[in-house]
Design a protein around this motif. Structure first.
Motif, PDB file in Angstrom:
ATOM      1  N   ARG A   1       2.739 -11.158   2.816  1.00 21.52           N
ATOM      2  CA  ARG A   1       1.127 -11.743   3.670  1.00 21.52           C
ATOM      3  C   ARG A   1       0.979  -9.968   4.378  1.00 21.52           C
ATOM      4  N   PRO A   2       1.297  -9.374   3.226  1.00 21.05           N
ATOM      5  CA  PRO A   2       0.769  -7.755   4.222  1.00 21.05           C
ATOM      6  C   PRO A   2      -0.417  -7.573   4.046  1.00 21.05           C
ATOM      7  N   ARG A   3      -1.267  -7.295   5.688  1.00 18.39           N
ATOM      8  CA  ARG A   3      -2.389  -6.613   5.724  1.00 18.39           C
ATOM      9  C   ARG A   3      -2.427  -5.170   5.211  1.00 18.39           C
ATOM     10  N   LEU A   4      -1.289  -4.665   5.309  1.00 12.84           N
ATOM     11  CA  LEU A   4      -0.649  -2.805   4.390  1.00 12.84           C
ATOM     12  C   LEU A   4       0.426  -2.777   4.013  1.00 12.84           C
ATOM     13  N   LEU A   5      -0.449  -2.575   2.524  1.00 14.10           N
ATOM     14  CA  LEU A   5       0.901  -2.718   1.508  1.00 14.10           C
ATOM     15  C   LEU A   5       1.329  -0.908   0.996  1.00 14.10           C
ATOM     16  N   LEU A   6       2.463  -0.885   1.557  1.00 15.39           N
ATOM     17  CA  LEU A   6       2.479   1.214   1.001  1.00 15.39           C
ATOM     18  C   LEU A   6       3.396   0.504   0.044  1.00 15.39           C
ATOM     19  N   LEU A   7       3.003   1.396  -1.351  1.00 14.84           N
ATOM     20  CA  LEU A   7       3.411   1.589  -2.776  1.00 14.84           C
ATOM     21  C   LEU A   7       3.944   2.709  -2.636  1.00 14.84           C
ATOM     22  N   ASP A   8       5.102   3.467  -3.386  1.00 16.16           N
ATOM     23  CA  ASP A   8       5.889   4.059  -3.504  1.00 16.16           C
ATOM     24  C   ASP A   8       6.389   4.536  -5.264  1.00 16.16           C
ATOM     25  N   GLU A   9       5.717   4.792  -5.163  1.00 20.48           N
ATOM     26  CA  GLU A   9       5.656   5.567  -6.977  1.00 20.48           C
ATOM     27  C   GLU A   9       5.984   4.337  -8.224  1.00 20.48           C
ATOM     28  N   PRO A  10       5.043   3.068  -7.644  1.00 18.98           N
ATOM     29  CA  PRO A  10       4.601   2.544  -8.889  1.00 18.98           C
ATOM     30  C   PRO A  10       4.280   2.476  -9.869  1.00 18.98           C
TER      31      PRO A  10
ATOM     32  N   PHE B   1      -1.663   2.352   0.773  1.00 17.08           N
ATOM     33  CA  PHE B   1      -1.156   2.759   0.746  1.00 17.08           C
ATOM     34  C   PHE B   1      -0.519   3.719  -0.280  1.00 17.08           C
ATOM     35  N   VAL B   2      -0.261   3.880  -0.974  1.00 17.39           N
ATOM     36  CA  VAL B   2      -0.139   4.473  -2.270  1.00 17.39           C
ATOM     37  C   VAL B   2       0.761   6.254  -2.312  1.00 17.39           C
ATOM     38  N   VAL B   3       2.011   6.061  -2.637  1.00 21.05           N
ATOM     39  CA  VAL B   3       2.550   7.571  -3.056  1.00 21.05           C
ATOM     40  C   VAL B   3       2.443   7.057  -4.769  1.00 21.05           C
ATOM     41  N   GLU B   4       2.397   8.819  -5.407  1.00 19.92           N
ATOM     42  CA  GLU B   4       2.681   8.597  -7.004  1.00 19.92           C
ATOM     43  C   GLU B   4       2.573   9.923  -7.879  1.00 19.92           C
ATOM     44  N   GLN B   5       3.808   9.970  -8.243  1.00 19.17           N
ATOM     45  CA  GLN B   5       3.501  11.063  -8.899  1.00 19.17           C
ATOM     46  C   GLN B   5       1.965  11.698 -10.408  1.00 19.17           C
ATOM     47  N   ASP B   6       1.192  10.198 -10.807  1.00 21.94           N
ATOM     48  CA  ASP B   6       0.187  10.334 -11.569  1.00 21.94           C
ATOM     49  C   ASP B   6      -0.979  10.601 -10.806  1.00 21.94           C
ATOM     50  N   ILE B   7      -0.817  11.513 -10.206  1.00 21.96           N
ATOM     51  CA  ILE B   7      -1.916  12.441  -9.433  1.00 21.96           C
ATOM     52  C   ILE B   7      -3.730  11.814 -10.037  1.00 21.96           C
ATOM     53  N   ARG B   8      -3.614  12.417 -11.758  1.00 22.41           N
ATOM     54  CA  ARG B   8      -4.517  11.800 -11.932  1.00 22.41           C
ATOM     55  C   ARG B   8      -5.410  10.419 -11.981  1.00 22.41           C
TER      56      ARG B   8
ATOM     57  N   MET C   1      -6.898   1.754  10.133  1.00 24.58           N
ATOM     58  CA  MET C   1      -5.533   0.075  10.558  1.00 24.58           C
ATOM     59  C   MET C   1      -4.455   1.401  10.058  1.00 24.58           C
ATOM     60  N   LEU C   2      -3.679   2.374   9.673  1.00 22.93           N
ATOM     61  CA  LEU C   2      -2.611   2.820   9.980  1.00 22.93           C
ATOM     62  C   LEU C   2      -2.874   4.526  10.339  1.00 22.93           C
TER      63      LEU C   2
ATOM     64  N   VAL D   1       2.792  15.810  10.515  1.00 27.64           N
ATOM     65  CA  VAL D   1       1.961  14.720   9.594  1.00 27.64           C
ATOM     66  C   VAL D   1       1.490  13.874  10.379  1.00 27.64           C
ATOM     67  N   SER D   2       0.128  14.338  10.211  1.00 25.15           N
ATOM     68  CA  SER D   2      -0.801  13.819  10.997  1.00 25.15           C
ATOM     69  C   SER D   2      -2.043  13.127   9.652  1.00 25.15           C
ATOM     70  N   LEU D   3      -2.170  11.842   9.461  1.00 21.97           N
ATOM     71  CA  LEU D   3      -3.164  11.464   8.442  1.00 21.97           C
ATOM     72  C   LEU D   3      -3.205   9.573   8.777  1.00 21.97           C
ATOM     73  N   ASP D   4      -4.610   9.372   8.685  1.00 24.72           N
ATOM     74  CA  ASP D   4      -5.223   8.173   8.512  1.00 24.72           C
ATOM     75  C   ASP D   4      -5.510   7.290   7.201  1.00 24.72           C
ATOM     76  N   VAL D   5      -4.484   5.754   7.746  1.00 31.29           N
ATOM     77  CA  VAL D   5      -5.266   4.785   6.383  1.00 31.29           C
ATOM     78  C   VAL D   5      -6.429   4.043   7.135  1.00 31.29           C
ATOM     79  N   ALA D   6      -7.728   4.255   6.414  1.00 31.83           N
ATOM     80  CA  ALA D   6      -8.835   2.752   7.474  1.00 31.83           C
ATOM     81  C   ALA D   6      -8.496   1.900   6.310  1.00 31.83           C
ATOM     82  N   GLU D   7      -8.920   0.421   7.338  1.00 35.81           N
ATOM     83  CA  GLU D   7      -9.235  -0.796   7.047  1.00 35.81           C
ATOM     84  C   GLU D   7     -10.286  -1.182   5.440  1.00 35.81           C
TER      85      GLU D   7
END
Length: 234
Positions: free
Chosen positions: A152-161, A188-195, A1-2, A20-26
Protein backbone atom coordinates in the motif's frame (compact mmCIF):
# COMPACT_ATOMS: atom_id res chain seq x y z
CA UNK A 1 6.00 14.14 -1.58
CA UNK A 2 9.72 13.31 -1.57
CA UNK A 3 12.38 15.94 -0.92
CA UNK A 4 16.08 15.19 -1.29
CA UNK A 5 18.38 18.02 -0.29
CA UNK A 6 22.18 18.00 -0.70
CA UNK A 7 22.31 14.21 -0.31
CA UNK A 8 25.75 12.66 0.02
CA UNK A 9 25.96 8.87 0.24
CA UNK A 10 28.06 5.88 -0.72
CA UNK A 11 29.73 2.71 0.46
CA UNK A 12 32.38 3.01 3.15
CA UNK A 13 34.99 5.50 2.03
CA UNK A 14 33.59 5.61 -1.50
CA UNK A 15 31.28 8.56 -2.16
CA UNK A 16 28.82 7.80 -4.93
CA UNK A 17 26.39 10.72 -4.52
CA UNK A 18 27.60 14.26 -3.94
CA UNK A 19 25.10 16.88 -2.73
CA UNK A 20 22.18 15.61 -4.83
CA UNK A 21 18.95 17.61 -4.59
CA UNK A 22 15.63 16.77 -6.21
CA UNK A 23 11.89 16.71 -5.54
CA UNK A 24 9.17 14.22 -6.41
CA UNK A 25 5.75 15.85 -6.59
CA UNK A 26 2.71 14.00 -5.31
CA UNK A 27 0.75 12.34 -8.10
CA UNK A 28 3.63 12.53 -10.58
CA UNK A 29 5.91 10.19 -12.45
CA UNK A 30 9.41 11.50 -11.82
CA UNK A 31 12.34 9.98 -13.71
CA UNK A 32 16.00 9.74 -12.80
CA UNK A 33 18.12 8.87 -15.83
CA UNK A 34 21.80 8.67 -16.62
CA UNK A 35 24.56 6.35 -17.70
CA UNK A 36 25.58 3.16 -15.92
CA UNK A 37 27.57 3.89 -12.77
CA UNK A 38 26.15 7.38 -12.34
CA UNK A 39 24.73 6.52 -8.90
CA UNK A 40 21.05 6.02 -9.71
CA UNK A 41 20.63 2.76 -7.82
CA UNK A 42 22.60 4.13 -4.87
CA UNK A 43 20.15 7.03 -4.66
CA UNK A 44 17.15 4.70 -4.70
CA UNK A 45 18.70 2.50 -2.02
CA UNK A 46 19.52 5.57 0.09
CA UNK A 47 15.89 6.70 -0.07
CA UNK A 48 14.78 3.21 0.98
CA UNK A 49 17.23 3.23 3.91
CA UNK A 50 19.52 0.54 2.51
CA UNK A 51 22.59 2.74 1.96
CA UNK A 52 24.05 4.96 4.70
CA UNK A 53 23.78 8.70 4.18
CA UNK A 54 26.72 10.88 5.20
CA UNK A 55 25.14 14.24 4.50
CA UNK A 56 21.99 16.00 3.43
CA UNK A 57 18.33 15.27 4.04
CA UNK A 58 15.63 12.93 2.77
CA UNK A 59 12.05 13.78 3.70
CA UNK A 60 8.80 11.98 2.89
CA UNK A 61 5.75 14.24 3.06
CA UNK A 62 7.77 16.67 5.16
CA UNK A 63 8.99 14.09 7.69
CA UNK A 64 12.75 13.58 7.91
CA UNK A 65 13.70 9.94 7.29
CA UNK A 66 17.19 10.17 8.82
CA UNK A 67 16.42 7.93 11.78
CA UNK A 68 13.82 5.73 10.05
CA UNK A 69 14.71 2.07 9.47
CA UNK A 70 13.80 0.54 6.08
CA UNK A 71 10.77 -1.19 7.62
CA UNK A 72 9.55 2.09 9.07
CA UNK A 73 9.85 3.75 5.67
CA UNK A 74 7.63 1.02 4.23
CA UNK A 75 5.15 1.64 7.03
CA UNK A 76 5.16 5.34 6.14
CA UNK A 77 4.16 4.53 2.57
CA UNK A 78 7.39 4.08 0.63
CA UNK A 79 8.15 0.91 -1.35
CA UNK A 80 11.20 -0.01 -3.44
CA UNK A 81 11.03 -2.42 -6.37
CA UNK A 82 14.76 -3.16 -6.63
CA UNK A 83 16.95 -3.63 -9.65
CA UNK A 84 17.10 -7.32 -10.51
CA UNK A 85 13.57 -7.95 -9.10
CA UNK A 86 14.80 -9.98 -6.08
CA UNK A 87 11.63 -12.01 -5.77
CA UNK A 88 11.70 -15.14 -3.61
CA UNK A 89 12.26 -17.82 -6.28
CA UNK A 90 11.20 -20.79 -4.17
CA UNK A 91 7.95 -19.16 -3.02
CA UNK A 92 4.82 -19.21 -5.13
CA UNK A 93 3.49 -16.08 -6.81
CA UNK A 94 0.79 -15.85 -4.16
CA UNK A 95 3.30 -16.26 -1.32
CA UNK A 96 5.47 -13.50 -2.80
CA UNK A 97 2.46 -11.20 -2.87
CA UNK A 98 1.54 -12.03 0.72
CA UNK A 99 5.06 -11.16 1.82
CA UNK A 100 4.60 -7.78 0.14
CA UNK A 101 1.79 -7.05 2.59
CA UNK A 102 3.74 -7.94 5.72
CA UNK A 103 3.90 -4.35 7.04
CA UNK A 104 1.30 -3.75 9.78
CA UNK A 105 -0.58 -1.07 7.83
CA UNK A 106 -0.77 -3.33 4.75
CA UNK A 107 -2.33 -6.41 6.34
CA UNK A 108 -5.88 -5.02 6.35
CA UNK A 109 -7.55 -5.63 3.01
CA UNK A 110 -4.76 -7.90 1.78
CA UNK A 111 -7.09 -10.25 -0.11
CA UNK A 112 -8.80 -7.39 -1.94
CA UNK A 113 -5.44 -5.88 -2.84
CA UNK A 114 -4.22 -9.22 -4.17
CA UNK A 115 -7.29 -9.33 -6.40
CA UNK A 116 -6.34 -5.87 -7.66
CA UNK A 117 -2.84 -7.14 -8.49
CA UNK A 118 -4.30 -10.04 -10.43
CA UNK A 119 -6.50 -7.60 -12.33
CA UNK A 120 -3.45 -5.43 -13.10
CA UNK A 121 -1.33 -8.45 -14.10
CA UNK A 122 -3.71 -11.25 -15.19
CA UNK A 123 -0.84 -13.63 -15.98
CA UNK A 124 0.09 -13.67 -12.30
CA UNK A 125 -3.31 -15.10 -11.38
CA UNK A 126 -2.75 -17.89 -13.89
CA UNK A 127 0.67 -18.53 -12.33
CA UNK A 128 -0.35 -17.96 -8.70
CA UNK A 129 0.66 -21.49 -7.57
CA UNK A 130 3.95 -21.49 -9.50
CA UNK A 131 7.28 -20.80 -7.82
CA UNK A 132 8.43 -17.30 -8.66
CA UNK A 133 11.73 -18.61 -9.99
CA UNK A 134 9.96 -20.48 -12.82
CA UNK A 135 8.40 -17.31 -14.27
CA UNK A 136 9.78 -15.54 -17.32
CA UNK A 137 11.78 -12.35 -16.84
CA UNK A 138 8.79 -10.19 -17.71
CA UNK A 139 6.52 -12.12 -15.36
CA UNK A 140 9.05 -11.82 -12.55
CA UNK A 141 9.14 -8.06 -13.05
CA UNK A 142 5.34 -7.95 -12.89
CA UNK A 143 5.53 -9.95 -9.67
CA UNK A 144 8.15 -7.62 -8.20
CA UNK A 145 6.01 -4.56 -8.94
CA UNK A 146 2.86 -6.24 -7.64
CA UNK A 147 4.69 -7.26 -4.46
CA UNK A 148 5.73 -3.63 -3.96
CA UNK A 149 2.15 -2.44 -4.47
CA UNK A 150 0.90 -4.96 -1.91
CA UNK A 151 2.50 -2.79 0.79
CA UNK A 152 0.00 0.00 0.00
CA UNK A 153 2.65 2.58 -0.94
CA UNK A 154 1.94 6.21 -1.60
CA UNK A 155 5.37 6.48 -3.24
CA UNK A 156 6.66 3.61 -5.40
CA UNK A 157 10.38 3.52 -6.26
CA UNK A 158 11.13 1.56 -9.43
CA UNK A 159 14.79 0.75 -10.10
CA UNK A 160 15.43 -0.28 -13.74
CA UNK A 161 12.07 -2.04 -14.24
CA UNK A 162 12.60 -2.74 -17.97
CA UNK A 163 16.13 -4.16 -17.59
CA UNK A 164 16.53 -7.36 -19.60
CA UNK A 165 13.00 -7.35 -21.00
CA UNK A 166 11.99 -7.76 -24.64
CA UNK A 167 10.87 -4.45 -26.22
CA UNK A 168 7.17 -5.38 -26.42
CA UNK A 169 7.09 -6.47 -22.80
CA UNK A 170 8.99 -3.35 -21.74
CA UNK A 171 6.47 -1.12 -23.52
CA UNK A 172 3.62 -2.88 -21.75
CA UNK A 173 5.45 -2.25 -18.49
CA UNK A 174 5.65 1.49 -19.18
CA UNK A 175 1.90 1.49 -19.84
CA UNK A 176 1.45 -0.20 -16.47
CA UNK A 177 3.52 2.50 -14.74
CA UNK A 178 1.15 5.11 -16.16
CA UNK A 179 -1.81 3.06 -14.87
CA UNK A 180 -0.24 2.85 -11.40
CA UNK A 181 0.07 6.63 -11.30
CA UNK A 182 -3.55 6.85 -12.47
CA UNK A 183 -4.55 4.75 -9.46
CA UNK A 184 -3.13 7.41 -7.13
CA UNK A 185 0.39 6.13 -6.46
CA UNK A 186 3.28 8.56 -6.97
CA UNK A 187 6.11 6.97 -8.97
CA UNK A 188 9.85 7.67 -8.89
CA UNK A 189 11.59 5.63 -11.57
CA UNK A 190 15.20 4.96 -12.52
CA UNK A 191 15.50 3.64 -16.05
CA UNK A 192 17.98 2.70 -18.76
CA UNK A 193 15.39 3.18 -21.52
CA UNK A 194 15.61 6.94 -21.43
CA UNK A 195 13.34 7.73 -24.38
CA UNK A 196 10.43 5.59 -23.15
CA UNK A 197 10.84 6.91 -19.62
CA UNK A 198 10.83 10.56 -20.64
CA UNK A 199 7.75 9.92 -22.77
CA UNK A 200 5.70 8.91 -19.71
CA UNK A 201 7.31 11.07 -16.99
CA UNK A 202 6.26 14.51 -15.82
CA UNK A 203 9.61 15.64 -14.44
CA UNK A 204 13.10 14.25 -14.98
CA UNK A 205 16.60 14.57 -13.60
CA UNK A 206 19.85 13.55 -15.28
CA UNK A 207 22.47 12.13 -12.91
CA UNK A 208 26.12 12.22 -13.98
CA UNK A 209 29.00 11.06 -11.78
CA UNK A 210 26.89 11.31 -8.65
CA UNK A 211 25.60 14.81 -9.31
CA UNK A 212 22.49 16.25 -10.92
CA UNK A 213 23.57 17.58 -14.32
CA UNK A 214 20.20 18.55 -15.80
CA UNK A 215 16.59 18.77 -14.67
CA UNK A 216 13.25 19.97 -15.98
CA UNK A 217 10.05 18.68 -17.47
CA UNK A 218 10.47 15.31 -19.14
CA UNK A 219 9.17 16.73 -22.41
CA UNK A 220 11.80 19.47 -22.39
CA UNK A 221 14.64 17.06 -21.60
CA UNK A 222 13.49 14.76 -24.39
CA UNK A 223 14.16 17.65 -26.79
CA UNK A 224 17.34 18.87 -25.08
CA UNK A 225 20.28 18.63 -27.53
CA UNK A 226 22.65 17.45 -24.79
CA UNK A 227 20.32 14.63 -23.74
CA UNK A 228 19.57 13.65 -27.33
CA UNK A 229 23.25 13.43 -28.20
CA UNK A 230 24.55 11.82 -25.01
CA UNK A 231 21.73 9.39 -24.23
CA UNK A 232 19.51 8.96 -27.29
CA UNK A 233 22.19 8.79 -29.98
CA UNK A 234 20.60 11.57 -32.03
Amino acid sequence: MLEIDALTAGYGEIRVLERVSLDVAEGSITALVGSNGAGKTTLMRAVAGLVPVSGGRIALEGADLASAAPSERVERGLALVPEGRLIFPGFSVEENLRIGAIAPHAKAGRAARMAEMYALFPILEQRRRQPGGTLSGGEQQMLAIARGLMSRPRLLLLDEPSLGLAPAIAQSLFDTIVAIRGAGVTVFVVEQDIRSTLEIADTAYVLENGRIALSGTAAALLQDPQVRQAYLGL
